[in-house]
Scaffold this active site. Sequence first.
Site, PDB file in Angstrom:
ATOM      1  N   ASN A  82      -5.634   5.336   3.420  1.00  0.00           N
ATOM      2  CA  ASN A  82      -4.269   4.828   3.467  1.00  0.00           C
ATOM      3  C   ASN A  82      -3.414   5.696   4.378  1.00  0.00           C
ATOM      4  O   ASN A  82      -3.308   5.442   5.583  1.00  0.00           O
ATOM      5  CB  ASN A  82      -3.705   4.757   2.040  1.00  0.00           C
ATOM      6  CG  ASN A  82      -2.248   4.341   1.993  1.00  0.00           C
ATOM      7  OD1 ASN A  82      -1.706   3.876   2.989  1.00  0.00           O
ATOM      8  ND2 ASN A  82      -1.608   4.490   0.859  1.00  0.00           N
ATOM      9  N   ASP A 181      -2.358   1.158   6.243  1.00  0.00           N
ATOM     10  CA  ASP A 181      -3.141   1.198   5.014  1.00  0.00           C
ATOM     11  C   ASP A 181      -4.187   0.081   5.044  1.00  0.00           C
ATOM     12  O   ASP A 181      -3.968  -1.004   4.526  1.00  0.00           O
ATOM     13  CB  ASP A 181      -2.189   1.013   3.825  1.00  0.00           C
ATOM     14  CG  ASP A 181      -2.925   1.025   2.500  1.00  0.00           C
ATOM     15  OD1 ASP A 181      -4.097   1.439   2.463  1.00  0.00           O
ATOM     16  OD2 ASP A 181      -2.323   0.615   1.490  1.00  0.00           O
ATOM     17  N   GLU A 393       2.623   2.385  12.948  1.00  0.00           N
ATOM     18  CA  GLU A 393       2.677   3.139  11.697  1.00  0.00           C
ATOM     19  C   GLU A 393       2.053   4.497  11.948  1.00  0.00           C
ATOM     20  O   GLU A 393       0.855   4.608  12.188  1.00  0.00           O
ATOM     21  CB  GLU A 393       1.965   2.423  10.534  1.00  0.00           C
ATOM     22  CG  GLU A 393       1.933   3.345   9.314  1.00  0.00           C
ATOM     23  CD  GLU A 393       1.658   2.666   7.979  1.00  0.00           C
ATOM     24  OE1 GLU A 393       1.761   1.431   7.883  1.00  0.00           O
ATOM     25  OE2 GLU A 393       1.330   3.410   7.033  1.00  0.00           O
ATOM     26  N   HIS A 395       2.072   7.003   9.750  1.00  0.00           N
ATOM     27  CA  HIS A 395       2.264   7.539   8.403  1.00  0.00           C
ATOM     28  C   HIS A 395       1.936   9.032   8.248  1.00  0.00           C
ATOM     29  O   HIS A 395       2.739   9.805   7.743  1.00  0.00           O
ATOM     30  CB  HIS A 395       1.411   6.702   7.437  1.00  0.00           C
ATOM     31  CG  HIS A 395       2.047   6.538   6.110  1.00  0.00           C
ATOM     32  ND1 HIS A 395       1.933   5.398   5.358  1.00  0.00           N
ATOM     33  CD2 HIS A 395       2.800   7.372   5.385  1.00  0.00           C
ATOM     34  CE1 HIS A 395       2.603   5.544   4.233  1.00  0.00           C
ATOM     35  NE2 HIS A 395       3.130   6.729   4.226  1.00  0.00           N
ATOM     36  N   GLU A 436       6.509   2.730   7.870  1.00  0.00           N
ATOM     37  CA  GLU A 436       6.194   4.100   7.444  1.00  0.00           C
ATOM     38  C   GLU A 436       6.008   5.073   8.610  1.00  0.00           C
ATOM     39  O   GLU A 436       4.967   5.701   8.727  1.00  0.00           O
ATOM     40  CB  GLU A 436       4.920   4.076   6.592  1.00  0.00           C
ATOM     41  CG  GLU A 436       5.090   3.399   5.246  1.00  0.00           C
ATOM     42  CD  GLU A 436       5.691   4.313   4.203  1.00  0.00           C
ATOM     43  OE1 GLU A 436       5.828   5.509   4.474  1.00  0.00           O
ATOM     44  OE2 GLU A 436       6.026   3.811   3.114  1.00  0.00           O
ATOM     45  N   GLU A 506       8.544  -4.364   0.638  1.00  0.00           N
ATOM     46  CA  GLU A 506       7.362  -4.342  -0.229  1.00  0.00           C
ATOM     47  C   GLU A 506       7.856  -4.145  -1.649  1.00  0.00           C
ATOM     48  O   GLU A 506       8.718  -3.300  -1.909  1.00  0.00           O
ATOM     49  CB  GLU A 506       6.414  -3.185   0.138  1.00  0.00           C
ATOM     50  CG  GLU A 506       5.798  -3.338   1.507  1.00  0.00           C
ATOM     51  CD  GLU A 506       4.951  -2.137   1.949  1.00  0.00           C
ATOM     52  OE1 GLU A 506       4.485  -1.366   1.080  1.00  0.00           O
ATOM     53  OE2 GLU A 506       4.767  -1.977   3.155  1.00  0.00           O
ATOM     54  N   TYR A 507       7.302  -4.908  -2.567  1.00  0.00           N
ATOM     55  CA  TYR A 507       7.596  -4.677  -3.981  1.00  0.00           C
ATOM     56  C   TYR A 507       6.492  -5.339  -4.782  1.00  0.00           C
ATOM     57  O   TYR A 507       5.663  -6.072  -4.239  1.00  0.00           O
ATOM     58  CB  TYR A 507       8.989  -5.239  -4.363  1.00  0.00           C
ATOM     59  CG  TYR A 507       9.016  -6.732  -4.637  1.00  0.00           C
ATOM     60  CD1 TYR A 507       8.823  -7.634  -3.599  1.00  0.00           C
ATOM     61  CD2 TYR A 507       9.205  -7.230  -5.915  1.00  0.00           C
ATOM     62  CE1 TYR A 507       8.829  -9.005  -3.844  1.00  0.00           C
ATOM     63  CE2 TYR A 507       9.206  -8.590  -6.167  1.00  0.00           C
ATOM     64  CZ  TYR A 507       9.024  -9.474  -5.127  1.00  0.00           C
ATOM     65  OH  TYR A 507       9.019 -10.817  -5.364  1.00  0.00           O
ATOM     66  N   HIS A 509       3.555  -4.282  -6.489  1.00  0.00           N
ATOM     67  CA  HIS A 509       2.234  -3.915  -5.967  1.00  0.00           C
ATOM     68  C   HIS A 509       1.124  -4.603  -6.770  1.00  0.00           C
ATOM     69  O   HIS A 509       0.974  -4.379  -7.963  1.00  0.00           O
ATOM     70  CB  HIS A 509       2.111  -2.395  -6.097  1.00  0.00           C
ATOM     71  CG  HIS A 509       1.021  -1.788  -5.326  1.00  0.00           C
ATOM     72  ND1 HIS A 509      -0.037  -1.138  -5.924  1.00  0.00           N
ATOM     73  CD2 HIS A 509       0.808  -1.700  -3.997  1.00  0.00           C
ATOM     74  CE1 HIS A 509      -0.850  -0.670  -4.982  1.00  0.00           C
ATOM     75  NE2 HIS A 509      -0.351  -0.998  -3.816  1.00  0.00           N
ATOM     76  N   PHE A 588      -7.496   1.425  -3.709  1.00  0.00           N
ATOM     77  CA  PHE A 588      -6.113   1.149  -3.298  1.00  0.00           C
ATOM     78  C   PHE A 588      -6.056   0.053  -2.230  1.00  0.00           C
ATOM     79  O   PHE A 588      -5.003  -0.513  -1.961  1.00  0.00           O
ATOM     80  CB  PHE A 588      -5.493   2.446  -2.756  1.00  0.00           C
ATOM     81  CG  PHE A 588      -4.005   2.544  -2.937  1.00  0.00           C
ATOM     82  CD1 PHE A 588      -3.448   2.549  -4.208  1.00  0.00           C
ATOM     83  CD2 PHE A 588      -3.154   2.636  -1.851  1.00  0.00           C
ATOM     84  CE1 PHE A 588      -2.068   2.634  -4.377  1.00  0.00           C
ATOM     85  CE2 PHE A 588      -1.766   2.736  -2.006  1.00  0.00           C
ATOM     86  CZ  PHE A 588      -1.224   2.726  -3.276  1.00  0.00           C
TER      87      PHE A 588
HETATM   88  C1  IPT Z   1       3.187   1.366   1.384  1.00  0.00           C
HETATM   89  C2  IPT Z   1       2.638   0.866   2.676  1.00  0.00           C
HETATM   90  O1  IPT Z   1       3.631   0.398   3.510  1.00  0.00           O
HETATM   91  C3  IPT Z   1       1.612  -0.173   2.530  1.00  0.00           C
HETATM   92  O2  IPT Z   1       0.922  -0.260   3.747  1.00  0.00           O
HETATM   93  C4  IPT Z   1       0.701   0.127   1.409  1.00  0.00           C
HETATM   94  O3  IPT Z   1       0.082   1.340   1.636  1.00  0.00           O
HETATM   95  C5  IPT Z   1       1.477   0.202   0.168  1.00  0.00           C
HETATM   96  O4  IPT Z   1       2.458   1.181   0.250  1.00  0.00           O
HETATM   97  C6  IPT Z   1       0.633   0.546  -1.027  1.00  0.00           C
HETATM   98  O5  IPT Z   1      -0.503  -0.222  -1.143  1.00  0.00           O
HETATM   99  S1  IPT Z   1       3.352   3.081   1.625  1.00  0.00           S
HETATM  100  C7  IPT Z   1       3.310   3.854   0.083  1.00  0.00           C
HETATM  101  C8  IPT Z   1       2.990   5.296   0.292  1.00  0.00           C
HETATM  102  C9  IPT Z   1       4.634   3.711  -0.601  1.00  0.00           C
END
Ligand code: IPT
Length: 977
Positions: A82, A181, A393, A395, A436, A506-507, A509, A588
Amino acid sequence: MTDAHLDPLIALRPWQAPEVTSWGRLPMSAVDRRSGAVPLDGDWRFQLLPAPDAQPGEVWSSSYVPGVWTLQGTDDLPQYLNVRMPFAEFPPHVPAANPTGVYEREVDVPAEWAGRRIVLQVGAAESVLLVHVDGRPVGISKDSHLAAEFDLTPVVRPGDRATVRLTVVKWSDASHIEDQDQWWHGGITRSVLLYATDPLHLADVTVRARRGGDLLVECRVRDAGGALPEGWYVSGELDGQLLTQDAEFDRANAEDERVSGFLGEARLRAAVPGVRTWNAETPELYGLTVRLHRADGTVADTSRHRVGFRDVEIVGRDLLVNGERVFIRGVNRHDFHPLTGRTVSYDDMRADLVLLKRFGFNAIRTAHYPNDPALYDLADELGFYVVDEADIESHDHAHEIADDPRYLGAFVDRVARMVLRDKNHPSVVIWSLGNESDYGANHDAAAGWGRRHDPTRPVQYEGAAKRGWADPDLASDIACPMYAPLEECLAHALSGTQTKPLIQCEYSHAMGNSNGTLADHWAAIEATPGLQGGFIWEFWDHGILQRVNDGRPAGRGGAGLYDNGVAAPGHRWAYGGDFGETDHDGAFIADGVVFPDRTPKPVMFEHREIAAPVRIACFRHEGVVLANHQHFRGLDWLSGEWELSLADGTTRTAPAELPGLRPGETAAVPLPFELPAEGGEAWLTLRVTTAGDEPWAPRGTVVCLPQVRLRAALPSAHTRVPDGVVEVDEEGLLVHPLLTAAPVLSLWRAPTDNDELGGMAARWRDWGLEAPARKVVSVRRDPGRVAVVSEYVCAGGTVRHEQALTAMDGGLIVDESAELPEALHDVARVGTVFETVPGLNLLEWFGQGPWESYPDRAAGAPVGHHCLPVDELFTPYLRPQESGGRHGVRRFTLSAPDATGLAVRLDRPRQVSVTRHRAAGLAAVAHHDELVPRAGCVVHIDAAHRGLGTASCGPDTFASYLVAAGVHRWSWSLRVL
Ligand code: IPT
């Protein structure tokens, strides 16, 4: 072929030069050249070198294009990480060991292309593409998710055969900004093709179509010969209506001394009276043809577009589409396939979008890069609001890169090329600068380019909100946080300081058994001005189909080796660590609302209901009030059927007449049934289906199942008068002919991914909740009744459990209580577990269903009479965990084909699960294929069951869904059928 070291493309070492974003590459364009092109997909000669400057050998294997070599039999296998990079080097450096694929094939250049301009298009290659033709260097490109075009006219001869070599370097400076990720792969992931145009050609076409019917088409014309010939002009036609030349534009340019004759720009305009506007509910499209003419009127080039008339704007803190504050019911979508990795077919993409439409989604964020071009055509056609995200990204090195001037060009290049490619899609409503990557000057530069080139769309970037969601930064017009707790969103919307629409990028999960509180989120969103929705993370579980015997990816040969979310015997869905990687992020990568084969997970049904276009607002004696919750559409495309479910086991149906409601309107409709005086609890469901064929659903497809309770259950006061015999063993455990394990207390569940990553599972392990020692305190035997007091002792504390078994009505009534000490606050469940003899394979129940539901994910499971084979109750989440639960169960029978079995009644609606697996068995394995189903059933009846939440990445469930310390009481009856 020249020596690798003498080759200028290699000598340049572009894989460690972030300043080099391309060389010899044509500018990106929105002119689609796919039709009429010569496809170069298929088997290419292939060799995988250990490094880009290694000399290719004489021995070739083959590789299928488009595709990734990591899934095509090489020893370079997929790796899932990730945030962390797969190597230690700092940007822009990469390891010396750097898998490099050399693809080669002969191409016959059509003789009839003599005199034409000949272009090679490589759909996508990761992460650096070097192009040679007949040994001559042609170009370089980066960005693993956008096409690269090269003008081959100077290096090929029509009628001749040319050798095209595409060298793809896996690790580069660009890998540091493609740290998304997902699995790491290498290869050419989208189609390769060759096309020809007249030297005089349409280099780009920009379409602006407003909701009032104004159409503006800007054309950029180029001539491969250099200066444009005198007298060229463009014409346009929109579904038969001719566009007019913008003579004013031409005159102004001619008079403006700063504008050279080379400009090559033209504008066309039209006003379309009574235009049918585009929106996600009614995605009306018009056909536009743009023609480039030579002075004599002959056509040199043609470009076809589908046009949607619509406006996107931000007014105050609302994002408006055609003036409407639309809700964004979104999902994050990767280009993913379990056999081909990042290569996705048109049919697969269509199936993705059709499924999303059927489950109430109206928006897609192309996480985290521009998706396959066809995705946008489909989004235009089927109706989705798209947040188009640039391939950025960084990250792992976010902070270093965001302000690093060496990466400035790459940031701007990636955003600009995405905008240039996708600007004509009505579906694209927002540009995203990536994901990110911290926030720095490189973002502002990219945002600036995007805003200037396309002033018609907002720009968003999650990382921009460094000083809060209201910060007037350059990089984000939207407050688009990820995984923000609902109370923070609400507080912001109510604070009076909100300046931007709040739409979470994103929300919720979706890892494993998840998405608890989704309905609570939506109740708040719909009720709170300033909140407009969000994008669930994510669509796919990225499980790769893998052979168990040799650990190899099944690749393209695996077609058909999966069904209903489950891999065929001898196969499994691989996640991080399954290809022998030591560095990985495990499961994940399995965090989608669909399984790797696109089988919907239960959360999809929850979402479908939350997004219901028509709802039952309330029930009054005279009838029910229906409400149209759409933004643009009436109810005429829907038909309905009433269903009345009574506790006595009967269900009645009646046709429903849906009223003619405009968006936002409500109307009372009379109750279709006389409610029988007897029958106890009564539920009315409106089964809403498509009235005709929709582009995404045939007639009769279920759209939603809104429900209202017409009458509550009467509390039943039981006086326990024993009338039979109860048999228990010396431990006070029930002896029963149909049970192989007696009912005992259960406090634990096989941890979900949320339980694990949220820390709950570790706490439960510390407490020893999985297997507390049962100590019998007393067994009191009375005629027809046995009362057992026991203690369940674990490291976390002692739970006192009382179980009274009373023989009654030919069966047994079980009254239980459990007292959890304060220290055991927030356990997985409090309830009973028992196991049955084999053969009881059918579950019929009155309660919520038919799909899996949990206390905080139960809004989409209507109450009714449901029936499923036991084997179909379980949900095969990739990493086995608690699954298969049904919420709000009032009673159930578990029966054999000859109708023998057992019947259970609960004192009130409870969480129940009937599966082939003990919790400990589920928790002991890492993959679904390792599970050995039991012949009998494992039955859980829970007095309380913890909500699911989303703590694997984001907020946990709400306090109201926790299983608190204190005394829990529950009763149930057991009868033999
Ligand atoms: C966030 C990412 O944007 C996404 O690609 C994915 O990794 C997701 O979370 C989790 O599955 S980043 C996370 C460190 C908040």
